[in-house]
Design a protein around this motif. Structure first.
Motif, short mmCIF file in Angstrom:
data_model
loop_
_atom_site.label_atom_id
_atom_site.label_comp_id
_atom_site.label_asym_id
_atom_site.label_seq_id
_atom_site.Cartn_x
_atom_site.Cartn_y
_atom_site.Cartn_z
N VAL A 74 45.88 51.92 40.37
CA VAL A 74 45.53 49.74 40.63
C VAL A 74 43.86 49.60 41.01
CG1 VAL A 74 46.10 47.72 41.37
CG2 VAL A 74 48.14 49.82 41.79
N LEU A 125 49.76 48.17 35.37
CA LEU A 125 49.74 48.43 36.88
C LEU A 125 49.83 47.20 37.76
CD1 LEU A 125 47.06 51.37 36.41
CD2 LEU A 125 49.34 51.55 37.68
N THR A 126 49.60 45.86 37.12
CA THR A 126 49.76 45.16 38.45
C THR A 126 50.62 44.10 38.53
OG1 THR A 126 47.80 43.44 37.00
CG2 THR A 126 47.00 45.24 38.79
N VAL A 183 42.84 37.98 35.82
CA VAL A 183 41.37 39.06 36.08
C VAL A 183 41.58 39.42 37.49
CG1 VAL A 183 39.83 38.68 34.05
CG2 VAL A 183 40.23 36.91 36.76
N ASP A 184 41.72 39.09 38.54
CA ASP A 184 41.94 39.88 39.89
C ASP A 184 42.60 40.58 40.41
OD1 ASP A 184 39.29 38.48 40.38
OD2 ASP A 184 40.02 36.88 41.56
N GLY A 185 43.53 41.15 39.05
CA GLY A 185 44.83 41.50 39.42
C GLY A 185 46.46 41.00 40.27
N ALA A 239 46.48 48.59 30.53
CA ALA A 239 46.69 49.73 32.06
C ALA A 239 46.53 48.31 33.11
CB ALA A 239 45.46 50.33 31.71
N ALA A 240 45.66 47.19 33.19
CA ALA A 240 46.21 46.33 34.01
C ALA A 240 46.76 45.83 34.55
CB ALA A 240 44.40 45.66 34.03
N VAL A 287 41.81 49.11 28.93
CA VAL A 287 42.06 48.57 30.07
C VAL A 287 42.69 47.47 30.82
CG1 VAL A 287 40.68 48.13 32.35
CG2 VAL A 287 39.87 49.46 30.32
N VAL A 311 41.46 50.43 37.91
CA VAL A 311 41.69 50.18 36.98
C VAL A 311 41.49 48.56 37.32
CG1 VAL A 311 43.50 48.73 35.07
CG2 VAL A 311 43.74 50.63 35.88
N ARG A 312 41.88 47.60 38.14
CA ARG A 312 41.09 46.50 39.09
C ARG A 312 39.29 46.40 38.54
NH1 ARG A 312 43.41 45.05 43.76
NH2 ARG A 312 45.36 44.75 43.59
N LEU A 355 38.04 47.37 35.57
CA LEU A 355 38.71 45.79 34.21
C LEU A 355 37.17 44.66 34.84
CD1 LEU A 355 40.39 44.52 32.49
CD2 LEU A 355 40.99 43.09 33.92
N HIS A 356 36.78 44.59 35.38
CA HIS A 356 35.85 44.03 36.76
C HIS A 356 34.00 44.12 35.75
CE1 HIS A 356 37.60 42.00 39.50
NE2 HIS A 356 38.01 41.59 38.38
#
Lengths: 114, 536
Positions: free
Chosen positions: B156, A101-102, A107-109, A97-98, A94, B159-160, B163-164
């Protein structure tokens, strides 16, 4: 032995919590790994610390309940290690992937505005 | 073992597990086989749950001992009224979400169906298990599947939020492990019934440590139940998840409530000696804070999925506060509320997507999903140039009626079961002992009524906006199966209203059994008549 183990658990847990609160996903995952090591050691220690003692007492052999290693926490640790490993591997996917994608490893993208 | 009927107890775990495994083996070779397996499994779970619901009404608590080992050494599954109720809710919600998913959403990513089955397996296992460590294992099965479900469809936002969600749940799982091992270190057992029996004989100097361990365990449960301030992860995750995934995720927070109900009432009930009522005030205050936060979130949200997420928090808070009062009759009312709110919120999550489908925002999200996983069926799914000739098309009318039913259920207004549920919690609170009604109880009553008002205002605002003020640019195209799955849940709510008498008796009996767990303890701790190896 108790002092060394508890210091070890404390240092692992402390570093784990510190890393968990950091903003980068990689730090978070390492923090989780350290925390899970600390927890595994902690579970292991709840059975009492003894060296060289059997987990199963054979009938007729010498051995008392006082020098017997509780097998249950060891079984629990095994289960916890397996589950922790699997979920950490999943989190790693994950995380990648994050990142893809971001475009950032925050952690907040998104990066915090300065 | 006294025959095949006892083996039904393990079937809710085995059926989805086998179905999920078979689905992975079949893979992408035959979608029809996967669909048939899924339908078979989810339908079988509903039938099984209804049979178990019947079995649970017998006076004896049914026990399934794996390998026929006594509960102290082996793994036990326990079926009582609460378990049967939760199994039924999970099965019904699973069936509806499955029907909804096979219309379109299961194509949005890989392995939807196996994950769905494992999700159900984890849920059922968590409800059935009789010891803390297997509760942990089934929690993990359920969560591992839910990570996949929450990320289903990718993108997006998912996934964001995912993750949390994963990080928070991993930390909660670690807390669960710490709590369970402290409990084992002090009490020497992880079986819940055995633990309850040993609570009274714990030495005074160890009691503090044991309560600390159980408190840590409680934090893990309450994180799942999304109690304030542990529940900030919930609205974004549920809002980002795909529709059927969100519907099934909405019962996950109720697993936390179930665990609190089971463990707290078993260990800290009226018969627990010096520890009786430990943490009850915290549950009550935490529940009140959760209701307050949830209500503010309900009023503040601008979009429907977040509104549903906030409603989950309100319902969690209501349940926690009601359980925290420690009254048998209030717990009975809370169980009724649990049933009603699981069905209503599940229906609401499914409905949201149907409503949003006609709006531009929802269409955008769908387009992103389709871009990520080109399913090749865009023409069928996006009626771009459809002409609308009717002023109020039938589809919109049906959506409006179902939306109204959801609003009534969530706000707790008559005539549907939401009102009866709130009434069942409020009425016993007023007849509280002899010394008058305490301040916290007044606070709970005010909070319950105000949260209903907040839900009503928010739902009205959204409803006017969606159905009247800005009519959809085109009529959403909705499969019959999709609206049928929403209607199924709402019809069940209506049935709950019509059959409120028997249902309420069942809930009260379940609550009495939870508050006086003597039968549960005797049933679990009884020595099996035939020993392992002697057949069974």
């Amino acid at each position: 032995m108790e002092l060394v183990l508890s210091l070890g658990i404390g240092v692992l847990a402390g570093s784990g919590v510190w890393l968990l609160l950091r903003p980068r996903t990689f730090q978070v995952i390492i923090g989780l790994a350290l925390l899970s090591y600390a927890v595994n050691l902690f579970i292991f220690s709840t059975g009492g610390l003894r060296s060289g003692s059997p987990a199963i007492l054979e009938p007729g052999e010498v051995g008392t309940i006082a020098e017997y290693a509780d097998p249950l926490p060891q079984a629990l640790v095994l289960t916890a290690i397996v589950i922790g490993f699997a979920t950490t591997a999943l989190l790693l996917v994950v995380l990648l992937a994050a990142r893809g994608l971001t475009g950032t490893d925050h952690v907040d993208g998104r990066e915090r505005e300065r | 073992m006294t025959g095949w009927i006892d083996h039904l107890l393990i079937a809710p775990i085995v059926v989805p597990m086998l179905a999920g495994a078979a689905m992975i083996l079949v893979g992408d070779r035959s979608r029809t086989v996967v669909l048939a397996l899924g339908l078979l499994s989810t339908a079988a779970l509903v039938v099984l749950a209804i049979v178990l619901l019947g079995l649970a009404q017998e006076p004896v608590v049914r026990i399934y001992r794996l390998g026929n080992w006594p509960a102290l050494f082996g793994i036990v599954l326990v079926l009582d009224r609460l378990t049967a109720l939760m199994l039924t809710l999970a099965a019904v919600l699973g069936f509806s979400a499955f029907l909804f998913a096979i219309c379109r959403w299961h194509r949005a990513g890989a392995h939807f169906h196996p994950l769905f089955q494992f999700q159900l397996m984890g849920l059922n296992g968590a409800f059935l298990t009789g010891d803390l460590f297997n509760l942990f294992v089934f929690f993990e099965v359920m969560l591992a599947a839910s990570y996949g479900m929450a990320l289903h469809g990718s993108g997006v936002a998912r996934v964001r939020a995912g993750l949390h969600y994963i990080v928070i749940n991993l930390v909660a799982s670690l807390l669960f492990l710490i709590g369970a091992s402290v409990v084992y270190g002090i009490a020497g057992t992880l079986n819940m019934a055995d633990l309850a029996a040993r609570m009274r004989s714990v030495a005074v100097e160890d009691r503090g440590l044991l309560e600390t361990g159980l408190g840590i365990l409680g934090i893990a449960f309450l994180t799942k139940a999304a109690m304030w301030p542990l529940g900030f992860w919930l609205p974004p995750t549920y809002a980002a998840a795909t529709t059927p995934a969100a519907a099934i995720l909405s019962i996950l927070s109720k697993v936390g409530i179930y665990a609190v109900l089971r463990v707290w009432l078993l260990l800290f009930g009226d018969e627990a000696g010096a520890s009786a009522g430990f943490g009850g005030t915290w549950l009550l205050l935490g529940g009140l804070a959760t209701i307050a936060f949830g209500s503010i979130a309900v009023l503040a949200t601008q979009n429907l999925p977040r509104l549903a997420g906030a409603s989950v928090m309100v319902s969690s808070g209501t349940l926690l506060a009601a359980i925290g009062t420690g009254q048998v009759a209030v717990t009975g009312g809370a169980l009724f509320y649990l049933t009603s709110s699981v069905l209503a919120i599940g229906a609401f999550f499914l409905l949201i997507e149907l409503v949003e489908r006609g709006r531009e925002v929802g269409a955008d999200v769908l387009a992103v999903t389709r871009e990520a996983f080109g399913t090749g069926e865009e023409d069928e799914e996006s009626p771009e140039h459809e002409e609308v000739g009717v002023a109020i098309p039938g589809t919109v009318a049906i959506l409006g009626v179902t939306f109204m039913a959801c609003a009534l259920l969530l706000a707790g207004l008559p005539p549907l079961s939401g009102f009866l549920a709130k009434f069942a919690i409020l009425a016993p609170l007023l007849t509280y002992g002899d010394g008058g009604v305490p301040a916290t109880t007044w606070a709970l009553m005010v909070a319950l009524i105000l949260s209903g008002l907040a839900s009503l205002i928010a739902m009205l605002r959204v409803g006017i906006d969606v159905f009247w003020a800005s009519p959809a640019p085109r009529v959403p195209r909705i499969a019959l199966l999709e609206i049928a799955s929403v209607s199924l849940l709402l019809v069940l709510c209506a049935a709950l209203t019509a059959g409120a008498g028997p249902a309420m008796e069942y809930m009260q009996a379940a609550a009495r059994a939870l508050h006086a767990p003597g039968d549960y303890l005797n049933g679990v701790l009884a020595v099996p008549t035939t020993l392992p190896g002697g057949g069974g």
